[in-house]
Design a protein around this motif. Structure first.
Motif, PDB file in Angstrom:
ATOM      1  N   THR A 189       0.965  -1.361  -0.231  1.00  0.00           N
ATOM      2  CA  THR A 189      -0.070   0.166  -0.123  1.00  0.00           C
ATOM      3  C   THR A 189       0.827   1.174   0.156  1.00  0.00           C
ATOM      4  O   THR A 189       2.003   1.109   0.507  1.00  0.00           O
ATOM      5  N   ASN A 190       0.329   2.510  -0.521  1.00  0.00           N
ATOM      6  CA  ASN A 190       0.874   3.600  -0.512  1.00  0.00           C
ATOM      7  C   ASN A 190       0.876   4.225   0.650  1.00  0.00           C
ATOM      8  O   ASN A 190       1.182   5.524   1.113  1.00  0.00           O
ATOM      9  N   GLN A 191      -0.167   3.807   1.809  1.00  0.00           N
ATOM     10  CA  GLN A 191      -0.287   4.396   2.862  1.00  0.00           C
ATOM     11  C   GLN A 191       0.228   3.447   4.196  1.00  0.00           C
ATOM     12  O   GLN A 191       1.419   2.944   3.915  1.00  0.00           O
ATOM     13  N   ARG A 192      -0.447   3.189   5.115  1.00  0.00           N
ATOM     14  CA  ARG A 192       0.094   2.262   6.299  1.00  0.00           C
ATOM     15  C   ARG A 192      -1.180   1.212   6.391  1.00  0.00           C
ATOM     16  O   ARG A 192      -2.193   1.478   6.236  1.00  0.00           O
ATOM     17  N   PHE A 193      -0.552   0.136   6.951  1.00  0.00           N
ATOM     18  CA  PHE A 193      -1.517  -1.093   7.475  1.00  0.00           C
ATOM     19  C   PHE A 193      -2.068  -0.926   8.909  1.00  0.00           C
ATOM     20  O   PHE A 193      -1.143  -0.365   9.525  1.00  0.00           O
ATOM     21  N   THR A 194      -3.134  -1.202   9.130  1.00  0.00           N
ATOM     22  CA  THR A 194      -3.605  -1.298  10.489  1.00  0.00           C
ATOM     23  C   THR A 194      -2.818  -2.311  11.311  1.00  0.00           C
ATOM     24  O   THR A 194      -2.209  -3.324  10.460  1.00  0.00           O
ATOM     25  N   ASP A 195      -2.898  -2.151  12.658  1.00  0.00           N
ATOM     26  CA  ASP A 195      -2.116  -3.007  13.581  1.00  0.00           C
ATOM     27  C   ASP A 195      -2.639  -4.478  13.345  1.00  0.00           C
ATOM     28  O   ASP A 195      -1.963  -5.691  13.245  1.00  0.00           O
ATOM     29  N   GLY A 196      -3.917  -4.646  13.235  1.00  0.00           N
ATOM     30  CA  GLY A 196      -4.870  -5.932  12.851  1.00  0.00           C
ATOM     31  C   GLY A 196      -4.314  -6.666  11.565  1.00  0.00           C
ATOM     32  O   GLY A 196      -3.992  -7.662  11.481  1.00  0.00           O
ATOM     33  N   ALA A 197      -3.928  -5.582  10.577  1.00  0.00           N
ATOM     34  CA  ALA A 197      -3.548  -6.266   9.245  1.00  0.00           C
ATOM     35  C   ALA A 197      -2.090  -6.694   9.320  1.00  0.00           C
ATOM     36  O   ALA A 197      -1.627  -7.730   8.737  1.00  0.00           O
ATOM     37  N   GLU A 198      -1.330  -5.969  10.223  1.00  0.00           N
ATOM     38  CA  GLU A 198      -0.166  -6.265  10.619  1.00  0.00           C
ATOM     39  C   GLU A 198       0.108  -7.659  11.149  1.00  0.00           C
ATOM     40  O   GLU A 198       1.105  -8.513  10.770  1.00  0.00           O
ATOM     41  N   GLU A 199      -0.676  -8.053  12.131  1.00  0.00           N
ATOM     42  CA  GLU A 199      -1.026  -9.196  12.723  1.00  0.00           C
ATOM     43  C   GLU A 199      -1.101 -10.528  11.978  1.00  0.00           C
ATOM     44  O   GLU A 199      -0.399 -11.440  11.849  1.00  0.00           O
ATOM     45  N   HIS A 200      -2.087 -10.177  10.995  1.00  0.00           N
ATOM     46  CA  HIS A 200      -2.562 -11.326  10.123  1.00  0.00           C
ATOM     47  C   HIS A 200      -1.593 -11.321   9.125  1.00  0.00           C
ATOM     48  O   HIS A 200      -1.318 -12.699   8.745  1.00  0.00           O
ATOM     49  N   ALA A 201      -0.736 -10.560   8.779  1.00  0.00           N
ATOM     50  CA  ALA A 201       0.391 -10.821   7.784  1.00  0.00           C
ATOM     51  C   ALA A 201       1.457 -11.444   8.641  1.00  0.00           C
ATOM     52  O   ALA A 201       2.053 -12.531   7.911  1.00  0.00           O
ATOM     53  N   ARG A 202       1.684 -11.253   9.869  1.00  0.00           N
ATOM     54  CA  ARG A 202       2.804 -12.399  10.382  1.00  0.00           C
ATOM     55  C   ARG A 202       2.274 -13.614  10.413  1.00  0.00           C
ATOM     56  O   ARG A 202       3.162 -14.460  10.386  1.00  0.00           O
ATOM     57  N   GLN A 203       0.978 -13.862  10.924  1.00  0.00           N
ATOM     58  CA  GLN A 203       0.396 -15.230  10.914  1.00  0.00           C
ATOM     59  C   GLN A 203       0.337 -15.828   9.668  1.00  0.00           C
ATOM     60  O   GLN A 203       0.564 -17.155   9.556  1.00  0.00           O
ATOM     61  N   LEU A 204       0.297 -15.139   8.467  1.00  0.00           N
ATOM     62  CA  LEU A 204       0.133 -15.653   7.230  1.00  0.00           C
ATOM     63  C   LEU A 204       1.229 -15.669   6.501  1.00  0.00           C
ATOM     64  O   LEU A 204       1.349 -16.136   5.317  1.00  0.00           O
ATOM     65  N   SER A 205       2.546 -15.229   6.893  1.00  0.00           N
ATOM     66  CA  SER A 205       3.845 -15.211   6.193  1.00  0.00           C
ATOM     67  C   SER A 205       3.639 -14.211   5.038  1.00  0.00           C
ATOM     68  O   SER A 205       4.206 -14.625   4.017  1.00  0.00           O
ATOM     69  N   VAL A 206       3.025 -13.265   5.095  1.00  0.00           N
ATOM     70  CA  VAL A 206       2.910 -12.253   4.021  1.00  0.00           C
ATOM     71  C   VAL A 206       3.851 -10.996   4.489  1.00  0.00           C
ATOM     72  O   VAL A 206       3.930 -10.421   5.543  1.00  0.00           O
ATOM     73  N   GLU A 207       4.660 -10.479   3.599  1.00  0.00           N
ATOM     74  CA  GLU A 207       5.623  -9.378   3.578  1.00  0.00           C
ATOM     75  C   GLU A 207       4.702  -8.225   3.265  1.00  0.00           C
ATOM     76  O   GLU A 207       3.690  -8.247   2.499  1.00  0.00           O
ATOM     77  N   LEU A 208       4.838  -7.151   4.133  1.00  0.00           N
ATOM     78  CA  LEU A 208       4.201  -5.787   3.956  1.00  0.00           C
ATOM     79  C   LEU A 208       5.025  -4.839   3.336  1.00  0.00           C
ATOM     80  O   LEU A 208       6.381  -4.533   3.863  1.00  0.00           O
ATOM     81  N   TRP A 209       4.592  -4.181   2.258  1.00  0.00           N
ATOM     82  CA  TRP A 209       5.438  -3.014   1.721  1.00  0.00           C
ATOM     83  C   TRP A 209       4.476  -1.529   2.223  1.00  0.00           C
ATOM     84  O   TRP A 209       3.285  -1.815   1.445  1.00  0.00           O
TER      85      TRP A 209
END
Length: 625
Positions: A585-605
């Motif tokens: 995203t060109n903005q920021r992800f929520t804390d909940g989105a970051e937690e989901h990303a950690r659990q699902l092994s998804v890298e965030l940009w």
């Protein structure tokens, strides 16, 4: 390209079916929808009715009748989101199936259950993008013998060639990453190894390649390019509009907020200016969109040098009782030209573009029926065609004048369009026109475009050197009537980043992967399976789901969810590739989105990552336009 490929391929398929008899497996032809009518015309013209009776044109109404409706599928299938299932036994007794690339992509499972004797991909540059669902659907077919037909095997980069050969003979050119490091990089960056690698690549593909030029297989009449029409004087009205457009662009550039808004809305403000200058040269109108029908033809001709030239040229063509094709991709201009030609010459004029129906169900209104009527009509005639939609795959030898009223961005597409008339069966000299508005005191948009296309056309004479589309960076040095230079290299700033719209942001994500050494491509706008960018480097890959916003400072976990869901399709398609999943995203992800990303092994940009990357990489809006 008018070399009789369709007839030759049909003869090959007919020979196979006749010599093999009842044991013959069916053949499959995949082509853009605009070409399929021509395949059927050639069948009816040159082959016995017994062959035509075994042909299944699987598109249009025929396709709809053979697809399962949602209420005919079981609940689990419907809930899984599977679409485009074909009915059991859909092929029937057909020995030759004609279909489109889109149909093959959407109904991949139905086609995949068949075994094909021969599979032909016409205009095979449609499968030039590695990782695209359409490309995968084509490569997934179970075919004993494969043929790819194209006049432009390399449209943009050598990766196009790799993708075609990965369909024809998987493994011949190695994995994509290896091919890029071995051939693409030294050839396209003109290293010391360039000539040696070019020769090596040519030797490698030579046994699978049949390339013919018109001069080698046909005695065609001469083809002449008109030089005089390339210096049409800019009218004073055009000069005024041209100056206004340039001043408006410079004013927006000087006002930071306007520049940011413009760049975010269109990807790059220079593209808006180029489009406006292009329309002013083609037909000057105050806003660029309002119709000019209420204006007297004489006054319109005075203000528009290209229209004035067109009417005069058509008068000369009429005097010889000949026909002309006028190419332009702008629909409002197609309508305007039809109106003026009908008004002046009192003749019927057809427009054929992407909205024109194809297939037998369209009757006399179909694309092929309209072309046939134009060809049969005796004497002078004019037909207006879209360069992009009808610039390939149709035969119009009744015309021997080809007028490119507006230019394509790629010279290969222009040459394909010209070849609608300059092909086997043409008996008269063909005259090609590129009307170009010219000024004595500065280089106009059209004059510069003409030079750029001429340079790309010269390079494209080598089959392994793609001409490619023009991009904004090639317009540096564009001038205004005052002689001022127009700056085209707006830097991507943090503020611009937060205002990027979806398409520009997807291109930025792709560029980031390319800069990191990947072979990356954007997926089609529809049917992408939840993935926006696909990238490969050796045995590894990256799948990116992009979510841009100019209003929401923090985004939820939708991008994480979508990339995880979409990844399964690509993992099945590429079982030997290890994929990294990225939500961007060109903005920021929520804390909940970051937690989901950690659990699902998804890298965030997200924004902080982008700012760090932009600090290291100088990116202009040209780079992502």
């Amino acid at each position: 390209m008018g070399l009789g490929k369709t007839l030759q391929l049909l003869a090959f398929i007919a020979w196979y079916l006749e010599t093999t008899g009842d044991d013959a497996e069916s053949a499959l032809v995949v082509a853009p929808v605009s070409l399929l009518d021509n395949w059927q015309v050639e069948l009816r013209r040159f082959f016995a009715d017994s062959l035509a009776a075994t042909v299944l044109p699987l598109y249009g109404d025929v396709l709809r009748a053979r697809k399962l409706r949602a209420d005919e599928m079981d609940h689990e299938t419907v809930m899984s989101g599977v679409k485009g299932l074909l009915r059991p036994g859909w092929r029937g007794n057909a020995k030759l199936v004609l279909t489109t690339y889109e149909t093959l992509r959407d109904c991949e499972f139905g086609f995949g259950r068949e075994r094909w004797s021969i599979m032909v991909c016409d205009e095979a540059q449609k499968i030039k993008t590695p990782g695209a669902l359409m490309t995968h659907a084509v490569k997934a077919q179970n075919a004993r013998f494969k043929i790819a037909c194209t006049g432009t095997p390399v449209e943009n980069t050598l990766a196009d060639l790799w993708c075609l050969f990965d369909f024809l003979q998987p493994g011949l050119l190695g994995p994509l990453g290896q091919f890029c490091s071995t051939y693409r990089r030294p050839i396209e960056t003109h290293t010391d190894e360039e000539h040696a690698k070019l020769d090596e690549l040519r030797r490698l593909i030579a046994p699978q390649l049949l390339r013919r030029m018109k001069s080698e297989v046909a005695e065609l009449p001469p083809k002449h390019e008109d030089a005089e029409c390339r210096r049409l004087p800019l009218s004073s009205y055009q000069r005024t509009l041209y100056q206004q457009a340039a001043h408006a662009y410079h004013a927006a550039q000087r006002k930071k907020e306007e520049a940011v808004s413009s760049a975010a809305g269109r990807g790059n403000p220079i593209l808006g200016l180029l489009h406006r200058l292009r329309s002013i040269c083609a037909d000057p109108r105050e806003s660029g969109t309002e119709p000019a029908r209420s204006q007297a033809l004489a006054e319109h001709r005075r203000l528009s040098p290209k229209l004035d030239w067109l009417i005069a040229r058509l008068e000369a063509i009429r005097a010889h009782g000949e026909k002309a094709i006028v190419f332009t991709e702008f629909r409002d201009l197609q309508v305007l030209l039809k109106h003026r030609v009908c008004e002046h010459f009192r003749i019927p004029v057809e427009i054929i573009n992407g909205s024109t129906k194809v297939g037998a169900e369209a009757g006399d209104g179909s694309r092929q029926a309209r072309i046939d009527a134009f060809q049969r009509r005796p004497g002078f005639g004019v037909i207006i065609l879209s360069t992009t939609a009808v610039g390939f795959g149709v035969n119009i030898q009744a015309a021997n004048h080809v007028i490119h009223f507006t230019r394509a961005w790629n010279p290969a597409k222009e040459d394909q369009a010209t070849d609608r008339a300059y092909r086997i069966g043409q008996t008269r000299p063909v005259h090609v026109y590129y009307p170009t508005v010219h000024a004595k005191d500065f280089v106009t948009f059209e004059a510069k475009l003409d030079r750029l296309l001429a340079g790309k056309r010269a390079l494209a004479q080598d089959m392994l050197n793609g001409s490619g589309e023009l991009d904004a960076s090639e317009w540096r040095g564009l001038q205004t009537p005052d002689g001022d230079s127009i700056a085209t290299d707006l830097l991507l700033t943090p503020e611009l980043l937060t205002r990027l719209q979806s398409e520009a942001f997807e291109r930025l994500c792709r560029l980031r992967l390319v800069r990191d050494g990947h072979m990356a491509s954007l997926t089609p706008k529809s049917g992408d399976g939840g993935i926006d960018v696909v990238a490969f480097r050796g045995a590894t890959g990256v799948l990116v789901q992009c979510k841009s916003s100019s209003r929401q400072p923090r985004l939820g976990w939708e991008a994480v969810r979508d990339v995880v869901a979409g990844a399964e399709v690509y993992r099945r398609q590429h079982p030997n590739v290890t994929f990294t999943l990225v939500a961007a995203t060109n903005q920021r992800f929520t804390d909940g989105a970051e937690e989901h990303a950690r659990q699902l092994s998804v890298e965030l940009w997200q924004q902080t990552d982008w700012l760090s990357w932009l600090a290291r990489e100088a990116i202009t809006m040209d780079d992502i336009s």
